[in-house]
Design a protein around this motif. Structure first.
Motif, short mmCIF file in Angstrom:
data_model
loop_
_atom_site.label_atom_id
_atom_site.label_comp_id
_atom_site.label_asym_id
_atom_site.label_seq_id
_atom_site.Cartn_x
_atom_site.Cartn_y
_atom_site.Cartn_z
N SER A 46 63.54 11.42 -46.60
CA SER A 46 64.96 11.65 -46.33
C SER A 46 65.74 10.38 -46.66
CB SER A 46 65.18 12.04 -44.87
OG SER A 46 64.82 10.98 -44.01
N GLY A 47 67.03 10.42 -46.44
CA GLY A 47 67.87 9.26 -46.71
C GLY A 47 68.76 8.94 -45.54
N PHE A 48 69.32 7.76 -45.53
CA PHE A 48 70.26 7.35 -44.50
C PHE A 48 71.60 8.06 -44.72
CE2 PHE A 48 67.34 3.75 -44.76
CZ PHE A 48 67.10 3.49 -43.43
N LYS A 49 72.33 8.30 -43.66
CA LYS A 49 73.68 8.86 -43.74
C LYS A 49 74.66 7.69 -43.68
CE LYS A 49 72.05 12.97 -43.61
NZ LYS A 49 71.74 13.59 -44.87
N TRP A 50 75.50 7.57 -44.71
CA TRP A 50 76.36 6.40 -44.86
C TRP A 50 77.83 6.73 -44.62
CZ3 TRP A 50 74.19 1.73 -45.59
CH2 TRP A 50 72.86 1.71 -45.97
N PRO A 51 78.59 5.79 -44.01
CA PRO A 51 80.04 5.95 -43.90
C PRO A 51 80.67 5.87 -45.29
CG PRO A 51 79.26 4.13 -42.51
CD PRO A 51 78.12 4.57 -43.36
N PRO A 52 81.91 6.30 -45.44
CA PRO A 52 82.57 6.25 -46.76
C PRO A 52 82.84 4.81 -47.21
CG PRO A 52 84.13 6.93 -45.08
CD PRO A 52 82.79 6.87 -44.42
N ILE A 53 82.89 4.61 -48.52
CA ILE A 53 83.24 3.32 -49.11
C ILE A 53 84.75 3.27 -49.30
CG2 ILE A 53 82.98 1.85 -51.14
CD1 ILE A 53 80.20 3.13 -51.52
N VAL A 54 85.39 2.23 -48.78
CA VAL A 54 86.83 2.04 -48.90
C VAL A 54 87.08 0.68 -49.54
CG1 VAL A 54 89.01 1.90 -47.65
CG2 VAL A 54 87.24 3.47 -46.86
N ALA A 55 87.78 0.67 -50.65
CA ALA A 55 88.09 -0.57 -51.38
C ALA A 55 86.83 -1.35 -51.73
CB ALA A 55 89.07 -1.44 -50.59
N GLY A 56 85.76 -0.63 -52.08
CA GLY A 56 84.53 -1.27 -52.51
C GLY A 56 83.64 -1.78 -51.40
N VAL A 57 84.03 -1.56 -50.13
CA VAL A 57 83.27 -2.06 -48.99
C VAL A 57 83.03 -0.92 -48.00
CG1 VAL A 57 83.26 -3.68 -47.05
CG2 VAL A 57 84.23 -4.37 -49.23
N MET A 58 81.83 -0.86 -47.48
CA MET A 58 81.49 0.12 -46.46
C MET A 58 81.47 -0.63 -45.12
SD MET A 58 78.00 2.35 -46.20
CE MET A 58 78.08 2.69 -47.94
N ARG A 59 82.41 -0.35 -44.28
CA ARG A 59 82.50 -1.05 -42.99
C ARG A 59 81.87 -0.20 -41.89
NH1 ARG A 59 85.56 -5.45 -43.76
NH2 ARG A 59 87.07 -5.37 -45.44
N MET A 60 81.10 -0.86 -41.01
CA MET A 60 80.47 -0.18 -39.89
C MET A 60 80.68 -1.00 -38.63
SD MET A 60 76.78 1.09 -41.27
CE MET A 60 76.44 -0.15 -42.50
N ASN A 61 80.88 -0.30 -37.52
CA ASN A 61 80.89 -1.00 -36.25
C ASN A 61 79.46 -1.06 -35.72
OD1 ASN A 61 80.34 1.47 -34.91
ND2 ASN A 61 82.53 1.93 -34.76
N ALA A 62 79.27 -1.70 -34.60
CA ALA A 62 77.92 -1.89 -34.06
C ALA A 62 77.23 -0.56 -33.75
CB ALA A 62 77.98 -2.76 -32.79
N ALA A 63 77.99 0.41 -33.24
CA ALA A 63 77.41 1.72 -32.92
C ALA A 63 76.94 2.44 -34.18
CB ALA A 63 78.42 2.57 -32.16
N GLN A 64 77.73 2.36 -35.26
CA GLN A 64 77.35 3.00 -36.52
C GLN A 64 76.11 2.35 -37.10
OE1 GLN A 64 81.24 2.45 -38.30
NE2 GLN A 64 81.43 4.67 -38.58
N LEU A 65 76.03 1.03 -37.06
CA LEU A 65 74.86 0.32 -37.57
C LEU A 65 73.62 0.68 -36.76
CD1 LEU A 65 73.60 -1.70 -39.52
CD2 LEU A 65 74.27 -3.52 -37.94
N SER A 66 73.76 0.75 -35.47
CA SER A 66 72.65 1.14 -34.59
C SER A 66 72.17 2.55 -34.91
CB SER A 66 73.08 1.03 -33.12
OG SER A 66 72.04 1.42 -32.28
N ALA A 67 73.09 3.48 -35.10
CA ALA A 67 72.74 4.86 -35.42
C ALA A 67 72.07 4.93 -36.79
CB ALA A 67 73.98 5.75 -35.38
N LEU A 68 72.51 4.09 -37.72
CA LEU A 68 71.96 4.10 -39.06
C LEU A 68 70.48 3.75 -39.06
CD1 LEU A 68 72.55 4.14 -42.21
CD2 LEU A 68 72.74 1.67 -41.99
N VAL A 69 70.08 2.77 -38.31
CA VAL A 69 68.69 2.31 -38.32
C VAL A 69 67.84 2.96 -37.24
CG1 VAL A 69 69.22 0.15 -39.46
CG2 VAL A 69 69.19 0.24 -36.98
N ALA A 70 68.44 3.76 -36.36
CA ALA A 70 67.68 4.44 -35.29
C ALA A 70 66.82 5.57 -35.84
CB ALA A 70 68.63 4.98 -34.23
#
Length: 70
Positions: A46-70
């Motif tokens: 499977s693959g990771f679920k990523w937030p959208p890219i805005v202005a060439g950068v994908m910004r994540m808060n701590a909760a999103q980063l935690s969910a990404l690697v969980a």
């Protein structure tokens, strides 16, 4: 590379996340106070679920980063 290309310095508390084209691998570089630490994770089948890219950068808060690697 992160400082020059993205304008963010990992040594100032910014976690820099690099992803593979297939979105099944991720590398995270973060400063822990004494040196740079790199976390690497690969998902099988499977693959990771990523937030959208805005202005060439994908910004994540701590909760999103935690969910990404969980």
């Amino acid at each position: 590379m992160a400082k020059e290309t993205l304008g963010h310095d990992p040594m100032k508390g910014v976690a820099v996340v690099f992803r593979a084209k297939r979105a099944d691998r991720v590398k995270i570089v973060v400063w822990d106070g004494s040196g740079l630490v790199m976390y690497w994770k690969r998902l099988d089948g499977s693959g990771f679920k990523w937030p959208p890219i805005v202005a060439g950068v994908m910004r994540m808060n701590a909760a999103q980063l935690s969910a990404l690697v969980a």
